[in-house]
Structures are given as structure tokens and as C-alpha cells.
Design an enzyme around this catalytic site. Structure first.
Site, short mmCIF file in Angstrom:
data_model
loop_
_atom_site.label_atom_id
_atom_site.label_comp_id
_atom_site.label_asym_id
_atom_site.label_seq_id
_atom_site.Cartn_x
_atom_site.Cartn_y
_atom_site.Cartn_z
N ASN A 26 48.65 81.24 40.44
CA ASN A 26 47.45 80.40 40.28
C ASN A 26 46.61 80.46 41.32
O ASN A 26 45.36 80.28 41.21
CB ASN A 26 47.95 79.16 39.50
N GLY A 72 62.75 77.39 40.73
CA GLY A 72 63.19 76.82 42.08
C GLY A 72 64.45 76.55 42.36
O GLY A 72 65.07 76.57 43.15
N GLU A 99 58.13 74.73 46.78
CA GLU A 99 56.89 74.11 46.26
C GLU A 99 56.95 74.37 44.65
O GLU A 99 56.74 75.55 44.51
CB GLU A 99 55.72 74.66 46.98
N CYS A 110 49.08 73.32 40.32
CA CYS A 110 50.46 72.24 40.49
C CYS A 110 49.79 70.93 40.46
O CYS A 110 50.73 70.06 40.32
CB CYS A 110 51.21 72.94 41.77
N GLU A 130 54.03 72.88 53.24
CA GLU A 130 53.19 73.75 53.92
C GLU A 130 51.92 73.13 54.20
O GLU A 130 51.59 72.03 54.04
CB GLU A 130 52.91 74.88 52.52
P1 NAD Z 1 57.27 80.98 37.96
O1 NAD Z 1 58.29 80.25 38.71
O2 NAD Z 1 57.67 81.52 36.89
O3 NAD Z 1 57.10 82.41 39.27
C1 NAD Z 1 57.01 82.31 40.58
C2 NAD Z 1 57.52 83.32 41.14
O4 NAD Z 1 58.85 83.41 41.26
C3 NAD Z 1 57.00 84.66 40.80
O5 NAD Z 1 56.58 85.61 41.90
C4 NAD Z 1 58.18 85.28 39.77
O6 NAD Z 1 58.11 86.63 39.64
C5 NAD Z 1 59.17 84.57 40.89
N1 NAD Z 1 60.77 84.69 40.17
C6 NAD Z 1 60.97 84.43 38.67
N2 NAD Z 1 62.19 84.25 38.59
C7 NAD Z 1 62.76 84.50 39.61
C8 NAD Z 1 64.18 84.56 40.02
N3 NAD Z 1 65.04 84.38 39.32
N4 NAD Z 1 64.54 84.55 41.54
C9 NAD Z 1 63.49 84.96 42.44
N5 NAD Z 1 62.10 84.95 41.82
C10 NAD Z 1 61.71 84.72 40.71
O7 NAD Z 1 56.17 80.30 38.53
P2 NAD Z 1 54.78 80.64 38.05
O8 NAD Z 1 54.52 80.67 36.57
O9 NAD Z 1 54.20 81.94 38.45
O10 NAD Z 1 53.76 79.72 38.40
C11 NAD Z 1 53.39 78.47 37.78
C12 NAD Z 1 54.42 77.29 38.63
O11 NAD Z 1 54.17 77.34 39.85
C13 NAD Z 1 54.03 75.97 37.84
O12 NAD Z 1 55.30 75.29 37.62
C14 NAD Z 1 53.10 75.17 39.12
O13 NAD Z 1 53.25 73.88 39.23
C15 NAD Z 1 53.86 76.02 40.37
N6 NAD Z 1 53.03 75.79 41.43
C16 NAD Z 1 53.63 75.04 42.60
C17 NAD Z 1 52.66 74.67 43.51
C18 NAD Z 1 53.05 73.91 44.83
O14 NAD Z 1 52.56 74.22 45.94
N7 NAD Z 1 53.66 72.92 44.43
C19 NAD Z 1 51.45 75.73 43.82
C20 NAD Z 1 51.07 76.61 42.64
C21 NAD Z 1 52.07 76.49 41.62
#
Ligand code: NAD
Length: 494
Positions: free
Chosen positions: A152, A233, A250, A284, A464
Site C-alpha cells: 500500500n 505478522g 507493524e 493502515c 518506525e
Molecule cells: P500481508 O500480510 O498479506 O503481506 C505483507 C508481506 O508479507 C508481503 O510481502 C507478503 O508477501 C509477505 N508474507 C505473506 N505471508 C508471509 C509469510 N507466511 N511469511 C513471511 N512473509 C509473508 O499484507 P498486505 O496485504 O501486503 O498489506 C496490507 C496489511 O498491511 C494491512 O493489514 C495493513 O493494515 C498493514 N499495514 C500496516 C502498516 C503499519 O505500519 N502498521 C503500514 C501499511 C500496511
């Protein structure tokens, strides 16, 4: 012809060893394939970790001010290429052009801030209890950092991780989101042009389970810096615990705007529209809940609905577009599923609630800005992260009740209060349990020189941004120098 891109491992651009690839698609037009990227697996990850470990041996010894000069130059290249990158980002991720420019700007801000840290990285000195003894605590690199990022903020979030990690002397393996690999590729090209030595950052593309998971498991990685969903996470933390890695998470949010009965209502509506529907609600920090004082509920929702209805959907490259697509089909269907869930729970849809399919919109993943009213705090739409243009309006009879509703979620990232009463504003600052609180501004608008992150299931205690990013990317080393020339025993020879 669709371009095929590669991983970057140990100074070479290489395909996945398996030869497999995945498609990077424009969310505003699913027929527009941007490129093919390597679908890497554990073997590719292992080679990237080995390359990072090799490069780390010399990189950690490069003086921090010199490392920071590379980061500064990367900032200058980002300035030069800002418009080009913003347009690429719109094509790859869908956010509107003004926001894409903002995303690149955040990368520039981070580069300049972190470049300055190269000449700070302050440690601590304290007097010792024994004579002729000197004590200091200094920052040292963690070692090999795995940076795993979401789609995002496809440029800003990688810079939040890579740039402080580099200034602090770490070597990295970077696994970007599979929906935005081109932005990651471009950032790496920029770092190389800025003078980054071979192997210090290794880029491994691929899917989460296939490339992300082996990286988290790999015993050669010392720190996993992850931004993404709370669900993933939790898995990252669980797997990383097996090899005692440091983990910074995060994650998601269910952020609320509180609108009090003395609020400047137009401003509050501006904030709700921007916070709820900016980036198609895929931040987020998106304002996915608005908790409105019952006395102004009618006036507020009327205006809010009118403004939401007037938002124009379309390609982010069209300057007239207010709201771009959501990232992919899975996300589109998920947003719509939540509309059904809300409806089933008894929430009332005031506007939106459907996939947009007229004209050119049919080609992409567009969802109408949606507002639910009559939402009870116990409903799923009030508690779960939807990550789309979908906002729930809840009512409160007092500030205390509004704060209680605000805090009653498993997330704790951002919050906002609109009020003209300074006492109420300070009460909200004191009692709302989130990592970030805004007064008379929406839930989004973080600046990179301050800590960014949240409490409860949003994070695991790290922040961060700003100086706190250095706490993630370094370990403390305490040094004692005894120049007395004799045995001195702490706590004993007093
Ligand atoms: P996601 O958790 O699906 O993926 C994030 C990353 O993790 C991707 O690179 C993905 O390939 C990787 N990933 C997926 N499964 C994994 C595993 N089993 N082991 C290791 N890596 C793995 O999230 P998304 O759909 O890309 O992003 C949206 C989410 O991110 C939302 O929940 C949003 O709130 C959150 N977000 C949080 C912040 C923050 O700073 N708090 C900022 C931006 C987005």
C-alpha cells in the site's frame, strides 16, 4: 512484449532458480501486465542471505557518515525521478497521482532524515562509580536484516526499513509485496546508482509463503522487519521465535475519528472523507470508523454521505479521479464480503455497497465508497480491518463513551478527535489507547521524523520513523575502559 525482471543477489540480476515467474498487474486495468517477476523459493532466499552475510563483513566497517552519503544521494535521485516514479506507482498500485507523489516524497524525506543520522547515531555516556574508568553505550548494527513489506506504500515503507538499516551498517534481504515488485526493483536501482556496494541489499521477489516464510525461518537472519497484516505478522513472530530473531512488526488498524458536538463539522467531514476513502481506504491508518456525538450525528452523516457520493472513481492517472481501484480481485471481493456481513448484522448502508462496473471501471478493481450507519460496536464491520473504501458510523452520547468505543478493538494504531474544546482534546490524548492521535485532523498524516506504530495487535512495541527506527536497526553495545592499571571490582571496591 512484457518485460521480465530479476532478483538482485550478490551483485547480479538473476531469475528464480526454478525459472518460475508471476505477473504484476495494473489494478485499474487487469489486462495491463506491467511485468513478470521471479517467483522465488527457499533456495533463492538462501543465496540472498549468503550474499548479505558476505557483504556485511565489510559494510559494517564503512564509517556511518560514508554510508549515510549513499542514502543522501539516493534521496537526490528520488527527487530527480519523483514524477516518473509516482506515475509508475499509480500504474502498479492504483493510488491517485497526488498520493503517489506523496509516497515518493515520504521516501525522499526519509532519505534526508536518515542521512543526517549518519553523523549522529548518538550513544550514551555516563560516569562510572570507580575511578579511572570510562563507560559508554554505543549503537552497533544488528547484522542481517530481512525487510518484508506490503503493497500500500510501495516506496515509502521500503525506505522506512532499508534506509535506517543501511545507515546503521546492516546488510539486507528485501522481500517486497508481490503486488508491487516494480517499485521495489526501482528503489534498488536507485540505491545502486547512489553507490551502494554489491550484496549489501539483496532483492528477492516472490509470494509470502514461498519466499517470505523461508526468509523468516533462515538462521542467518538476525532481524525481521515486517509490515503487513496482523494475521501474517503473528505467523512471522511465531516462526522467528524458533531462531531467537529480533522481530519488529507493524500491522493492521481499525482507526477511529471522534466527532464531538462542538466540532467544526465541515472540517470533520473533510477528515472523514480523506481518512476513509483516501488510497481507497487501503492505509493502515485509514479512518474506518467515525464515532459521532448523537447531537450532530444527523448533520454530520448527511454531509458525509453527499461528499462520498460525489467522489469520482477512475484511473489514478486522471487528475479528476478522487478514488482509485483497490489492489486486486481478492481485496475487491473481500471488501464486498464485508458489505454483506454489515448488512447481515443490521448495519444500514447509506451510500455505496457495490462493485463499480460501468464503462472503463469494469476493467479494474473498483469499489464504491461505502458508508454504514447504525453500526453497533460489537458488529464485525466495527471491529475487523476491511482495508477498502468502507466506513462505519457509530453514535456516542458523550466524550467518555466515544473514547470507550474507540479503544474497544484489538488494534491501536491511529485516532483523531474533532472538537473546539481544549479540555476535551487533552482528555482524548490522555485516554485514547493508540500509537498516534490527531486533534482536528484526520487519522492519516504522519511525518517521518516522529515514531510511527501502534499498540495491541497493531505492533509489538517497536516504532518506525524518526529516531526510534534506529532502536530497531541497532543493538546496544556497552564498553568499559579501565585505565587505573589495577584490578577494580564494581559494586565491591566502594
Ligand atoms: P500481508 O500480510 O498479506 O503481506 C505483507 C508481506 O508479507 C508481503 O510481502 C507478503 O508477501 C509477505 N508474507 C505473506 N505471508 C508471509 C509469510 N507466511 N511469511 C513471511 N512473509 C509473508 O499484507 P498486505 O496485504 O501486503 O498489506 C496490507 C496489511 O498491511 C494491512 O493489514 C495493513 O493494515 C498493514 N499495514 C500496516 C502498516 C503499519 O505500519 N502498521 C503500514 C501499511 C500496511
Amino acid at each position: 512484449m512484457v518485460t521480465t525482471y530479476h532478483n538482485y543477489i550478490g551483485g547480479e540480476w538473476v531469475p528464480a532458480a526454478s525459472g518460475r515467474t508471476f505477473e504484476d498487474v495494473n489494478p485499474a486495468d487487469r489486462e495491463d501486465v506491467i511485468g513478470l517477476f521471479p517467483r522465488s523459493d527457499g533456495g533463492d532466499v538462501a543465496r540472498a542471505v549468503a550474499a548479505a552475510r558476505e557483504a556485511y563483513r565489510t559494510w559494517r566497517l564503512v564509517p556511518a557518515p560514508r554510508r549515510a552519503e549513499i542514502v543522501f544521494r539516493a534521496g537526490e535521485i528520488l527527487v530527480r525521478r519523483k514524477e516518473e516514479l509516482a506515475r509508475l506507482m499509480v500504474r502498479e498500485m492504483g493510488k491517485v497521482l497526488a498520493e503517489a507523489r506523496g509516497d515518493v516524497q515520504e521516501g525522499i524525506d526519509t532519505a534526508y532524515y536518515m542521512a543526517g543520522e549518519g553523523r549522529r547515531l548518538f550513544g550514551h555516556h555516563a560516569p562510572c562509580e570507580l575511578p579511572s574508568k570510562f563507560g559508554v553505550a554505543m549503537r552497533v548494527p544488528v547484522g542481517i536484516v530481512a525487510a518484508i513489506t506490503p503493497w500500500n506504500f510501495p516506496l515509502a515503507i521500503p525506505t522506512w526499513k532499508l534506509l535506517p538499516a543501511l545507515v546503521c551498517g546492516n546488510a539486507l534481504v528485501f522481500k517486497p509485496a508481490e503486488d508491487t515488485p516494480l517499485m521495489a526493483h526501482t528503489l534498488l536501482e536507485i540505491l545502486l546508482e547512489a553507490g551502494l556496494p554489491t550484496g549489501v541489499v539483496n532483492l528477492v521477489h516472490g509470494l509470502g509463503e514461498e519466499a517470505g516464510a523461508p526468509l523468516v525461518r533462515h538462521p542467518g537472519v538476525h532481524l525481521v522487519s515486517f509490515t503487513g497484516s496482523t494475521e501474517v505478522g503473528r505467523e512471522v513472530a511465531r516462526v522467528a521465535a524458533e531462531t531467537y530473531k529480533k522481530v519488529s512488526l507493524e500491522m493492521g488498524g481499525k482507526n477511529a475519528i471522534l466527532v464531538m458536538d462542538d466540532a467544526p463539522l465541515d472540517l470533520a467531514v473533510d477528515g472523514a472523507v480523506w481518512g476513509g476513502f483516501g488510497t481507497s481506504g487501503q492505509r493502515c491508518t485509514a479512518a474506518s470508523r467515525v464515532i459521532v456525538h448523537e447531537k450532530v450525528h444527523k448533520a454530520f452523516t448527511k454531509e458525509f454521505v453527499e461528499r462520498a457520493r460525489a467522489l469520482r472513481l477512475g484511473s489514478g492517472l486522471d487528475e479528476k479521479t478522487d478514488v482509485g481501484p483497490v489492489i486486486n480481485e481478492t481485496q475487491l471481493l473481500q471488501v464486498h464480503r464485508y458489505t454483506e456481513v454489515g448488512r447481515g448484522e443490521g448495519a444500514r448502508i447509506l451510500v455505496g455497497g457495490e462493485i463499480a462496473t460501468e464503462g472503463e471501471l469494469r476493467k479494474g478493481f473498483f469499489y464504491r465508497p461505502t458508508i454504514f450507519d447504525d453500526v453497533d460496536p460489537k458488529m464485525r464491520v466495527a471491529r475487523e480491518e476491511i482495508f477498502g473504501p468502507s466506513v462505519s458510523v457509530l453514535r456516542a452520547r458523550s466524550l467518555e463513551e466515544a473514547i470507550e468505543i474507540c479503544n474497544d478493538t484489538s488494534y491501536g494504531l491511529s485516532s483523531a478527535i474533532y472538537t473546539r474544546d481544549v479540555n476535551r482534546a487533552f482528555q482524548a490524548i490522555q485516554d485514547i489507547a493508540t500509537g498516534i492521535t490527531y486533534v482536528n485532523a484526520s487519522t492519516i498524516g504522519a511525518e517521518i521524523q516522529f515514531p510511527f506504530g501502534g499498540v495491541r495487535q497493531t505492533g509489538n512495541g517497536h516504532r518506525e520513523g524518526g529516531w526510534t527506527a534506529l532502536d530497531i536497526m541497532t543493538e546496544w553495545k556497552t564498553v568499559y575502559v579501565d585505565y587505573s592499571g589495577r584490578l577494580q571490582r564494581a559494586q565491591i571496591d566502594v
